[in-house]
Scaffold this active site. Structure first.
Site, PDB file in Angstrom:
ATOM      1  N   HIS A  25       0.847  -1.195   0.000  1.00 35.73           N
ATOM      2  CA  HIS A  25       0.000   0.000   0.000  1.00 35.73           C
ATOM      3  C   HIS A  25       0.878   1.237   0.000  1.00 35.73           C
ATOM      4  CE1 HIS A  25       0.516   1.644   4.118  1.00 35.73           C
ATOM      5  NE2 HIS A  25       0.749   0.390   4.473  1.00 35.73           N
ATOM      6  N   CYS A  26       0.323   2.337  -0.548  1.00 41.24           N
ATOM      7  CA  CYS A  26       1.010   3.629  -0.483  1.00 41.24           C
ATOM      8  C   CYS A  26       0.196   4.538   0.418  1.00 41.24           C
ATOM      9  CB  CYS A  26       1.206   4.214  -1.883  1.00 41.24           C
ATOM     10  SG  CYS A  26      -0.312   4.419  -2.831  1.00 41.24           S
ATOM     11  N   ALA A  27       0.173   5.828   0.140  1.00 43.04           N
ATOM     12  CA  ALA A  27      -0.481   6.760   1.060  1.00 43.04           C
ATOM     13  C   ALA A  27      -1.994   6.611   1.079  1.00 43.04           C
ATOM     14  CB  ALA A  27      -0.108   8.193   0.687  1.00 43.04           C
ATOM     15  N   THR A  28      -2.583   6.167  -0.031  1.00 41.72           N
ATOM     16  CA  THR A  28      -4.037   6.090  -0.096  1.00 41.72           C
ATOM     17  C   THR A  28      -4.554   4.817  -0.755  1.00 41.72           C
ATOM     18  OG1 THR A  28      -4.036   7.292  -2.199  1.00 41.72           O
ATOM     19  CG2 THR A  28      -4.306   8.607  -0.200  1.00 41.72           C
ATOM     20  N   ARG A  29      -3.691   3.994  -1.348  1.00 44.53           N
ATOM     21  CA  ARG A  29      -4.156   2.881  -2.164  1.00 44.53           C
ATOM     22  C   ARG A  29      -3.613   1.529  -1.708  1.00 44.53           C
ATOM     23  NH1 ARG A  29      -3.704   5.234  -8.264  1.00 44.53           N
ATOM     24  NH2 ARG A  29      -3.622   7.426  -7.730  1.00 44.53           N
TER      25      ARG A  29
END
EC number: 2.7.1.199
Length: 621
Positions: A25-29
């Protein structure tokens, strides 16, 4: 437990845990790599209120969650039985994604695990620069030195961090590749580099081969290439080594071969490549800085939508490592603030309570550089605010580029980037240019959205609405020719099984609210909408016959489920000609879904009707 249901739904719609190759995952996904994308159901997943958007790009199935993505990632990982340190490896069936998508997948997989601390370190560096300029701290003070070490540690020891994440991404032992990164930044190697700089010539050799000493601290490309080689060696070694010695002989082969090869060949070649990349970017930028700013300001958010922005992250970090500064990050700030300004315009303009809450939280997240909630949840569905944000980003980016604004530490574009723009020599015109460009993008997108960013007047004709509306009346939701239900080519509607009512062959392209009430349901394909009046009348408006097969393409919804509506409010618009060209009947049933609750349902309109004029009447006796 809070995200258990959401995690279970996501897992079911990506094809189950058996279909997952890897999950990060990244900051939002949530970023899934799937064995078979055909087993994933993006359309159904989008309907979950906990999912902002689903994007398939860069060989990844990306589920946009928002700021609480880490909690959802943990819940999905637990539900799927995925180990948190599970490597991202190929499924053994061969990856059919193209080279560009593979590159995006590799870059995002390597950098996303430490995206939070990467952004935090950049912000702290910006604060320190601001503190020095404002004479709050001296670079010689103990306070500054400790905070500087905290902010610079990640960047100085980049080869260690990248060694670990690259090792996981390439399917090897991440501790082996991290050790290789440690060798690149070992104090002995740094001292050798400094000594060679003073000597001005190559004075040492490895078994007779001259060594070119290079300072690999803060470098990016050398360790990634070295990690790939190490993982390849590890896999080859594991094939022929006996299991009794594999655990220590495989790592031995990896470090004994990869470390010398990196210092002798990979490192110098990768460093030369890094310098060429930085100098090439710098040459392009210098040809027309304002044009580069305008292009990136306009297109950055489009890249973010498809996850393609990860391809530019290493370039920004490489610029800082090679040149000591970067001009790309500053021109991205207007692109971010352009979307923030547009969302702020929606916040002040909309009367929809749900949309207002979503816009408010999206503005806050956008200020700190997280624009996905603003783009997917607010601006993109309304279209015009997103376009205005891109236009404003282009204008602001052109100003920043023309001002030759730089950043001197890495960080994702957000409000704190302004502090990172402060030159080491103190405030100058480049900083003011960056601030002005950012403010122009913010104010311009806000103003355009406030004035023209929302759908047009929601009441097409006040004169067409009656002065008073009976609780038993249903107004016509569209203008056109009135048709009896039994004349419809669809047997289900014609038989009255779904309820009594009438049909209209529309001459326009709008559907308006026929009474005061609320939106009870809205089909995902936007071809049909269910309403509930304040007096309890349930109405289904179905635009065209069998138009569900058009998959929503000719239809646009201007309301959401739960919205309050007044007579004449715009509900839907549709491309009338596109429906006809596709071969579908435009006849639109208007059904009283709860007809059984009434003694009579009567059509009171003549052979033609104007939107907002009386159409149906219900009675209990």
């Amino acid at each position: 437990m809070e995200y258990h249901a959401l995690a279970k739904d996501i897992l079911g719609h990506v094809g189950g845990k058996e279909n997952i190759v890897s999950l990060v995952h990244c900051a939002t996904r949530l970023r899934f790599k799937l064995k078979d994308h055909g087993k994933a159901d993006a359309r159904s997943l989008k309907e979950n209120p906990g999912v902002i958007m689903v994007v398939e790009s860069g060989g990844q199935f990306q589920v946009v969650i928002g700021n609480h993505v880490h909690d959802v990632w943990q819940a999905v990982s637990k539900a799927a039985g995925l180990a948190e340190d599970a490597p991202s490896i190929n499924d053994g069936k061969g990856d059919k994604i193209n080279l560009f998508n593979r590159l995006i997948d590799i870059v995002s997989g390597i950098f996303t695990p430490f995206i939070g601390i990467l952004a935090a370190s950049g912000i702290l560096k910006g604060f320190l620069a601001l503190a020095v300029v404002c004479n709050w701290l001296s670079p010689d003070s103990g306070t500054y030195k400790i905070l500087f070490a905290a902010s610079d540690a990640l960047f100085f020891f980049f080869p260690l961090v990248l060694g670990y994440t690259a090792g996981k991404k390439f399917g090897g032992n991440p501790f082996i590749t991290m050790s290789i990164g440690g060798a690149l930044t070992h104090p002995t190697m740094i001292a050798a580099f400094e000594a060679s700089q003073q000597a001005g010539a190559v004075t040492e050799a490895f078994f007779g081969i001259p060594i070119t000493w290079i300072n690999y601290s803060s470098s990016v490309i050398p360790i990634i290439l070295a990690a790939w080689l190490s993982c390849w060696l590890e896999k080859q070694s594991s094939r022929f080594l006996p299991s009794s010695v594999k655990n220590f002989f495989a790592p031995l082969i990896c470090i004994a071969i990869t470390v010398p090869l990196t210092f002798l060949l990979i490192g110098p070649l990768a460093t030369g490549m890094s310098q060429m990349l930085a100098n090439g970017y710098q040459w392009i930028y210098q040809q027309a800085p304002w044009l580069a700013g305008a292009a990136m300001g306009a297109l950055w958010q489009v890249c973010v939508i498809f996850g393609l922005h990860w391809g530019l992250v290493p370039l920004m970090i490489n610029n800082l490592a090679v040149l000591g500064h970067d001009t790309m990050a500053p021109i991205l700030l207007p692109a971010v603030m352009g979307q923030v300004g547009a969302t702020l315009g929606v916040l002040l303009r909309t009367r929809d309570a749900r949309q207002k809450v979503l816009a408010g939280s999206s503005v806050t997240a956008g200020i700190f550089g997280i624009t996905e909630p603003a783009v997917y949840g607010v601006n993109l569905p309304l279209r015009r605010p997103f376009y205005f944000g891109c236009v404003a980003g282009a204008i602001g980016g052109a100003i920043v580029g023309f001002s030759d604004t730089h950043v001197y530490s890495f960080g994702f574009a957000n409000i704190f980037t302004i502090a990172q723009m402060i030159p080491p020599g103190g405030v100058d015109s480049t900083l003011w240019g960056g601030i002005i460009g950012t403010l122009v993008a913010l104010v311009l997108s806000f103003t355009m959205t406030l004035l023209a960013g929302m759908p047009g007047a929601r009441r097409p004709s006040e004169a067409a609405l009656p002065a008073t509306l009976s609780a038993n009346e249903v107004l016509s939701p569209m203008t056109g020719s009135v048709l009896a239900l039994d004349q419809l080519p669809d047997a289900t509607f014609a038989s009255g099984l779904l309820g009594q009512g009438t049909a209209i062959i529309p001459s326009g392209n709008q559907v308006i609210a026929p009474f005061s009430g609320m939106v009870a349901s809205l089909f995902q394909t936007r071809h049909a909408i269910g309403l509930l009046s304040d007096s309890g009348i349930e109405v289904l408006i179905h635009v065209g016959i069998d138009t569900v097969k058009l998959d929503g393409k000719p239809f646009t919804a201007h309301v959401n489920v739960g919205d309050k509506v007044q007579p004449g409010d715009l509900l839907l618009t549709f491309d009338r000609q596109a429906i006809i060209d596709a071969g579908y009947d435009l006849a639109t049933p208007i059904i009283i879904s709860n007809s059984d609750a009434y003694q009579q349902v009567v059509t009171v309109a003549a052979s033609t009707v104007v939107a907002g004029a009386p159409l149906l009447s219900v009675s209990h006796d």
